[in-house]
Design an enzyme around this catalytic site. Structure first.
Site, short mmCIF file in Angstrom:
data_model
loop_
_atom_site.label_atom_id
_atom_site.label_comp_id
_atom_site.label_asym_id
_atom_site.label_seq_id
_atom_site.Cartn_x
_atom_site.Cartn_y
_atom_site.Cartn_z
N ASP A 143 39.71 44.47 41.58
CA ASP A 143 41.12 43.70 41.47
C ASP A 143 41.24 43.18 42.84
OD1 ASP A 143 44.28 44.55 40.27
OD2 ASP A 143 43.08 42.43 40.27
N LYS A 146 39.30 37.42 45.19
CA LYS A 146 38.30 36.95 43.92
C LYS A 146 37.10 36.61 44.56
CE LYS A 146 41.92 38.23 42.00
NZ LYS A 146 41.94 39.58 41.71
N ASP A 171 39.16 42.35 36.96
CA ASP A 171 40.30 41.81 36.41
C ASP A 171 40.38 40.15 36.94
OD1 ASP A 171 43.75 41.89 37.47
OD2 ASP A 171 42.91 41.63 35.61
N ASN A 172 41.15 39.51 36.13
CA ASN A 172 41.41 37.98 36.50
C ASN A 172 40.09 37.01 36.56
OD1 ASN A 172 42.76 39.80 39.03
ND2 ASN A 172 43.97 38.66 37.47
N GLU A 201 49.08 39.09 33.78
CA GLU A 201 50.13 39.97 33.58
C GLU A 201 51.30 39.30 33.52
OE1 GLU A 201 47.58 40.17 35.92
OE2 GLU A 201 48.16 40.01 37.87
N1 LIG Z 1 38.30 42.89 50.69
C1 LIG Z 1 39.30 43.62 50.54
N2 LIG Z 1 39.26 45.04 50.92
C2 LIG Z 1 40.35 45.64 50.78
N3 LIG Z 1 41.37 45.21 50.00
C3 LIG Z 1 41.54 44.01 49.73
C4 LIG Z 1 40.40 42.85 50.02
N4 LIG Z 1 40.90 41.97 49.45
C5 LIG Z 1 42.26 42.04 48.99
N5 LIG Z 1 42.50 43.15 49.37
C6 LIG Z 1 43.87 43.72 49.20
O1 LIG Z 1 44.03 43.63 47.68
C7 LIG Z 1 45.47 43.67 47.60
C8 LIG Z 1 46.26 42.82 46.33
N6 LIG Z 1 45.46 41.47 46.50
C9 LIG Z 1 44.77 41.12 45.49
C10 LIG Z 1 44.29 40.27 45.67
C11 LIG Z 1 43.35 39.35 44.77
N7 LIG Z 1 44.23 39.35 43.57
C12 LIG Z 1 44.69 38.44 43.39
O2 LIG Z 1 44.90 37.46 44.10
C13 LIG Z 1 45.52 38.15 41.99
C14 LIG Z 1 46.16 37.00 41.72
C15 LIG Z 1 46.76 36.70 40.42
N8 LIG Z 1 47.58 35.61 40.38
O3 LIG Z 1 47.76 34.86 41.40
O4 LIG Z 1 48.20 35.45 39.14
C16 LIG Z 1 46.71 37.83 39.36
C17 LIG Z 1 46.08 38.99 39.56
O5 LIG Z 1 45.96 40.14 38.62
C18 LIG Z 1 45.45 39.12 40.92
O6 LIG Z 1 44.67 40.35 41.03
N9 LIG Z 1 44.94 39.63 46.94
N10 LIG Z 1 45.76 40.47 47.56
C19 LIG Z 1 46.17 43.30 48.76
O7 LIG Z 1 46.96 44.17 49.47
C20 LIG Z 1 44.89 42.83 49.57
O8 LIG Z 1 45.05 43.19 51.05
MG LIG Z 2 44.43 41.49 39.32
#
Ligand SMILES: Nc1ncnc2c1ncn2[C@@H]1O[C@H](Cn2cc(CNC(=O)c3cc([N+](=O)[O-])cc(O)c3O)nn2)[C@@H](O)[C@H]1O
Ligand SMILES: [Mg+2]
Length: 216
Positions: A143, A146, A171-172, A201
């Site tokens: 999650d 992407k 997810d997604n 969500e």
């Molecule tokens: N390589 C990585 N290693 C560890 N943590 C990571 C990494 N990439 C992102 N994260 C962390 O995931 C958390 C949450 N996150 C998730 C995303 C990707 N998810 C989405 O972008 C997303 C976007 C939508 N949306 O735009 O509707 C809906 C969803 O359910 C999603 O998961 N970006 N940050 C953030 O704190 C980030 O630091």
């Molecule tokens: Mg998600």
């Protein structure tokens, strides 16, 4: 930025106000209520969350990896279903989110099942064996960013962290979408993959989860 942090403080306040300490279900409901009625957030949410619950219950995993902790909503959702002695490692590289997640996990009373690791998935996946004594994972929830789903899945394969029967749940896969990952797990002879149609969500937009079983 500070605005995001303020928002997360409001989320934590809502959890403390609405949820009972030590009761994971009440923490899940409090976050869902806050995100549905106050401010949307990218938690997997209640609709996709119940699909996540059913897959976790079916797999009944001992060793779980979550990529992208965010506020810890799905971390709590998964950990509350794990058998005694099972362990969940969750990776988060954003320190602000990690701090929020630690407090959400503590409020749910699930600290002893969960290890939150601050850092990027690509840095930590190669260190799972020597640093955490993990042989292979039984269940992985993807999650995070992407564009990391596919490279991190290949990295887990290369590091020997997947065994015959390991379940990946992503997810997604529709929104925001992970086309390269979907193409891979649906066409590779090493996976048996299926799609669970749902909604993004707290919205009416289509989204879904892809369950892929590693065939070894
Ligand atoms: N390589 C990585 N290693 C560890 N943590 C990571 C990494 N990439 C992102 N994260 C962390 O995931 C958390 C949450 N996150 C998730 C995303 C990707 N998810 C989405 O972008 C997303 C976007 C939508 N949306 O735009 O509707 C809906 C969803 O359910 C999603 O998961 N970006 N940050 C953030 O704190 C980030 O630091
Ligand atoms: Mg998600």
């Amino acid at each position: 930025g500070s605005l995001a942090l303020l928002w997360h403080d409001r989320l934590l306040k809502a959890v403390r106000k609405r949820a009972t300490r030590g009761d994971p279900q009440s923490v899940i409901s409090a976050i869902d209520h806050f995100c549905r009625h106050n401010e949307w957030a990218m938690n997997v949410g209640d609709e996709k969350g119940s699909i996540l619950d059913s897959v976790v219950s079916e797999v009944n995993p001992e060793k779980v990896l979550e990529l992208g902790t965010y506020c810890g909503y799905s971390t709590v959702r998964i950990a509350r279903l794990l058998p005694p002695g099972a362990r969940l490692i969750t990776l988060e590289f954003n320190v602000d989110y990690a701090a929020i997640a630690r407090q959400v996990i503590a409020w749910a009373g699930l600290e002893d099942k969960i290890q939150l690791v601050e850092g990027a998935s690509e840095d930590w996946i190669p260190r799972m064996k020597e640093h955490f004594g993990i042989e292979t994972f039984d269940f992985v929830f993807l999650d995070h960013w992407k564009d990391r789903y596919l490279p991190d899945t290949k990295l887990m394969e290369d590091c020997g962290l997947l065994r015959k029967g390991t379940v990946l749940l992503a997810d997604n896969v529709i929104c925001p979408g992970v086309p390269d990952y979907l193409e891979y797990v649906r066409n590779s002879l090493s996976y048996k993959s299926c799609y669970f149609k749902s909604h993004l969500e707290y919205t009416k937009a289509e989204d879904g989860l892809e369950k892929s079983v590693f065939l070894g």
